[in-house]
Design an enzyme around this catalytic site. Structure first.
Site, PDB file in Angstrom:
ATOM      1  N   PRO A 282      -8.549 -15.040  20.708  1.00 17.78           N
ATOM      2  CA  PRO A 282      -8.388 -16.014  21.763  1.00 17.78           C
ATOM      3  C   PRO A 282      -7.556 -15.505  22.896  1.00 17.78           C
ATOM      4  O   PRO A 282      -6.381 -15.233  22.733  1.00 17.78           O
ATOM      5  CB  PRO A 282      -7.583 -17.085  21.074  1.00 17.78           C
ATOM      6  CG  PRO A 282      -6.676 -16.296  20.185  1.00 17.78           C
ATOM      7  CD  PRO A 282      -7.292 -14.959  19.993  1.00 17.78           C
ATOM      8  N   GLU A 283      -8.124 -15.421  24.049  1.00 18.87           N
ATOM      9  CA  GLU A 283      -7.331 -15.265  25.257  1.00 18.87           C
ATOM     10  C   GLU A 283      -7.625 -16.505  26.086  1.00 18.87           C
ATOM     11  O   GLU A 283      -8.350 -17.385  25.630  1.00 18.87           O
ATOM     12  CB  GLU A 283      -7.701 -13.971  25.989  1.00 18.87           C
ATOM     13  CG  GLU A 283      -7.468 -12.727  25.133  1.00 18.87           C
ATOM     14  CD  GLU A 283      -7.791 -11.425  25.851  1.00 18.87           C
ATOM     15  OE1 GLU A 283      -7.596 -11.364  27.078  1.00 18.87           O
ATOM     16  OE2 GLU A 283      -8.239 -10.486  25.191  1.00 18.87           O
TER      17      GLU A 283
END
Length: 268
Positions: A2-3
């Site tokens: 996750p960014e």
DNA sequence: GCACATGTTCTCGG
DNA sequence: CCCGAGAACATGTG
């Protein structure tokens, strides 16, 4: 997984399924590193809560409830947050059953994700440490903060205290777009160069959100489908492949214990 | 067995 | 206080 683009994609989809609905049942796995708030306490605090707003700051999701309580969610490296019931394998750690038949499941194989309950009025050291969100930050401000550091520019881009949301993929992609080598000292960038780096990085983040984020291994959108931005990566994971601008091979090095990909010809 | 993985946080030297 | 290197967290894949 996750960014910022992946977390924002999940936020937008989860919001539709969750806002205005009430949590009628909470299922958890056994206590672990993953639970900042113990499963027992989480169950009692979350039961009966109605969601009023779902925010994002950097890579954190912040669920706001009627009455002022908040739930902090972080997807770690392999977190999956989906608006559906998942098969209950050992990696599903939290399942929220909502009114009107909605279900939200949180699965995380490596358990680097985090779930934390914040009582009304209570602040969070995790959130307070973060710099401004990468999508709404004042670019002049971020540029100044970046140039105060002597560390490599890529390491600075990854520092969530400077601006929050950029991770390993988008730091590499942003620096390629700006033509700046990841190892270059942040302090040695001119104001114009630093501004160029964060402007390019932010437009890539926005473009990635439009494509639903990047699926490399574990990341899925809240509707269970895959992201699409991995098909637009120019350097991340492209070691040995020809640079899209000059044709020379993309190289991979290690910076701050993370892989860094760049074109040694196009990035000075 | 080895290398590596979209993240965060801490320790130990310099 | 700043910085880099390395480790830790937990688990899977090639």
């Amino acid at each position: 997984m996750p960014e910022l683009p992946e977390v924002e994609t999940v936020r937008r989809q989860l919001e539709k399924a969750w806002i205005g609905r009430t949590i009628v049942h909470v299922h958890t796995s056994l206590p672990s590193y993953f639970f900042v708030t113990s499963p027992r306490v989480l169950k009692s605090r979350l039961s009966g809560q109605t969601l009023t707003r779902l925010d994002r700051h950097g890579k954190y999701l912040i669920a706001h409830f009627l009455g002022g309580g908040r739930l902090l969610l972080h997807l770690g490296m392999t977190g999956q947050l989906v608006a559906r019931q998942l098969v209950l394998d050992p990696h599903v750690h939290l399942v929220l059953s909502l009114s009107k038949e909605q279900i939200i499941s949180f699965r995380d194989v490596r358990k680097f994700g985090k779930v934390e309950w914040l009582a009304p009025g209570k602040c969070s050291p995790r959130l307070d440490k973060l710099g401004p969100d990468a999508l709404s930050a004042d670019l002049e401000f971020v540029s100044r903060r970046l140039r105060q550091r002597t560390i490599p520019i890529k390491t600075a881009l990854l520092d969530q205290k400077i601006w929050a949301g950029v991770g390993n993929i988008y730091a590499d992609e942003g620096l390629f777009a700006a033509g700046v080598r990841p190892t270059k000292s942040a302090r040695r960038l001119t104001h114009k160069e630093a501004l160029n780096v964060i402007t390019h990085t932010r437009s890539i983040l926005l473009r990635a959100v439009e494509h639903g984020g990047s699926t490399i291994n574990d990341y899925i959108k809240a509707d269970g489908t895959l992201g699409g931005y991995q098909n637009w990566h120019q350097v991340y994971g492209k070691e040995g492949e020809p640079c899209s601008r000059c044709g020379k091979a993309i190289v991979r090095t290690v910076l701050a214990a993370r892989a860094a990909h760049f074109c040694a010809f196009c990035q000075k």
